[in-house]
Structures are given as C-alpha cells and as structure tokens.
Motif scaffolding. Structure first.
Motif, short mmCIF file in Angstrom:
data_model
loop_
_atom_site.label_atom_id
_atom_site.label_comp_id
_atom_site.label_asym_id
_atom_site.label_seq_id
_atom_site.Cartn_x
_atom_site.Cartn_y
_atom_site.Cartn_z
N CYS A 1 -0.49 -13.52 0.03
CA CYS A 1 0.17 -13.60 1.03
C CYS A 1 0.01 -14.98 2.03
O CYS A 1 -1.04 -15.11 2.10
CB CYS A 1 -0.27 -12.44 2.02
N CYS B 1 4.27 -8.47 3.28
CA CYS B 1 2.91 -8.22 3.13
C CYS B 1 2.60 -6.75 3.23
O CYS B 1 2.76 -6.37 4.64
CB CYS B 1 2.11 -9.16 3.71
N CYS C 1 -0.46 -7.36 6.30
CA CYS C 1 0.02 -7.83 7.42
C CYS C 1 1.21 -7.78 8.10
O CYS C 1 1.49 -8.24 9.01
CB CYS C 1 -0.79 -9.01 7.68
ZN LIG Z 1 -0.30 -10.78 4.75
#
Ligand SMILES: [Zn+2]
Length: 225
Positions: free
Chosen positions: A136, A185, A188
C-alpha cells in the motif's frame, strides 16, 4: 592436485547449445521490454543474463514492486546517468528486492540506467518460484502478491518458455488494475492507483512471445505439408 583428486572440469558446451555473445547496447536499443533475456537458454542450471533499461523523462513514473525469487540475481550497472547505482557497480539485491526505476529522479530528462541482471536457473529436480508483490503506497502494508512457478523445463528455450519474470506478471497485474476492490488497502482504506504496466513493456513481450511460438508451429507444419 594429486591423482586421487582430479581437477574440477567444466565440460564443453553441447553442440546444440553453442556459446553466444551479445552487445548490451545493441540489445537494449531494440528490446521491447525494460528487462529482456539476451540469450535463448532457459534450461536447469543455465546462466541467464538479461538487459534492463530505464529512461527518465518529465512525468515518468515506473512505480515500485517487490520481486521474490528463489534463485539469486546479480546486477551490474553497465552505464548509468543519474542512477542509484554508479557505472560499473555490482549489486545483489537478495531473494526479495524492491524494483523501481533505479534513478535518483525518474522525471529528469537525460537520466537513464542500463543494467545487466543475471540469474542462474535452478538445478534439475529443484523448484524455482517467483512472485511480484505490491505494498500500500499510504501505509506500506502488503496489498497484493502474485506467485508463479518459474521452474525451468529440461530443455527450456525462450521461444517456447518465455522468461517468467516478465511473461507472468502482466495478466495478474491487469486484473489488479481493473479491480478497485483489490487496490483498496484492507488496513487503511487507501485507494491505491493502478500499477503502471505500460511503462515496463511486459505486455508487449508476452504478446510477441505468444505470436512467435505460434509462428514456429506454423512454419514447422508448412515444412511437413
Ligand atoms: Zn494502506
């Protein structure tokens, strides 16, 4: 050396595998991909030298991925202008290594790196595995991993056995690019951009590999007709 301990000898090459040489500058002048094998030999134990070329220009973004390989790769920076490695520098990235443009500023016109990357194929009976993974871009957590079998066939040559490191990833990365759910992701929630596949030339290599393998079949069939 005594009569009891004979000298270690490398046998001469097989008649159907003559030694070959290539000029890296000539090869990369017309390569259709950023990483390209210089010779057709892909069999177990074969030394496989490749050329790698990255060119800087305004707006350029090669992105970044991680390459996992069960065999070693040795990089020689043949010539670099604005590269992270200097001309003549030798580098072993390890079995998992980050891959990007290898330039200090990939958007700077005039920057380029010309490398050779050499791997030795797994010995007969050994399994060779590779993978490409992405993190990510916001939180650096693992986001995507595509593993593929790269075990060399007994008499493997590039025409029938395109180099897995560049032949296998395009299809999997195209799926990743086309699927926003895979790019989001799980840690997050960041919406990661598509991987810039078009910068690497792998899709052209995979396509031309398919067509040339088919061309060989047709040629052989025509000869039998
Ligand atoms: Zn992330």
């Amino acid at each position: 050396m005594t009569e009891d301990s004979p000298a270690l000898e490398i046998p001469p090459p097989r008649e159907d595998r003559p030694p070959m040489k290539a000029n890296l500058l000539n090869a990369m002048q017309k390569a259709n991909t950023s990483l390209t094998p210089l010779f057709p030999y892909m069999h177990p134990g074969a030394i496989v030298p490749t050329g790698a070329l990255f060119i800087g220009q305004p707006g350029k973004d090669y992105g970044q991925f991680y390459h996992h390989n069960t065999v070693d790769e040795v990089i020689i920076a043949f010539v670099a202008e604005g590269g992270n490695l200097r001309t003549g520098q030798l580098y072993n990235g390890g079995r998992v290594h980050g891959v990007n443009s290898f330039m200090k500023d990939q958007t700077k016109a005039g920057s380029f790196v010309l490398f050779s990357v050499t791997q030795r194929q797994a010995d007969p009976g050994e399994v060779q595995t590779e993978a490409i993974s992405l993190l990510c871009e916001a939180c650096r957590k693992p986001l995507f991993k595509a593993e593929f079998d790269a075990t060399p066939g007994p008499e493997a040559r590039e025409l029938e056995h395109p180099f897995p490191s560049i032949n296998a990833p395009p299809e999997r990365l195209a799926q990743f690019n086309a699927d926003p759910a895979q790019r989001e992701c799980p840690e997050c929630g960041h919406d990661n951009p598509p991987f810039p596949l078009h910068q690497w030339g792998w899709t052209d290599y995979a396509e031309q590999s398919k067509v040339m393998a088919r061309a060989k079949q047709l040629l052989l069939a025509a000869g039998e007709g």
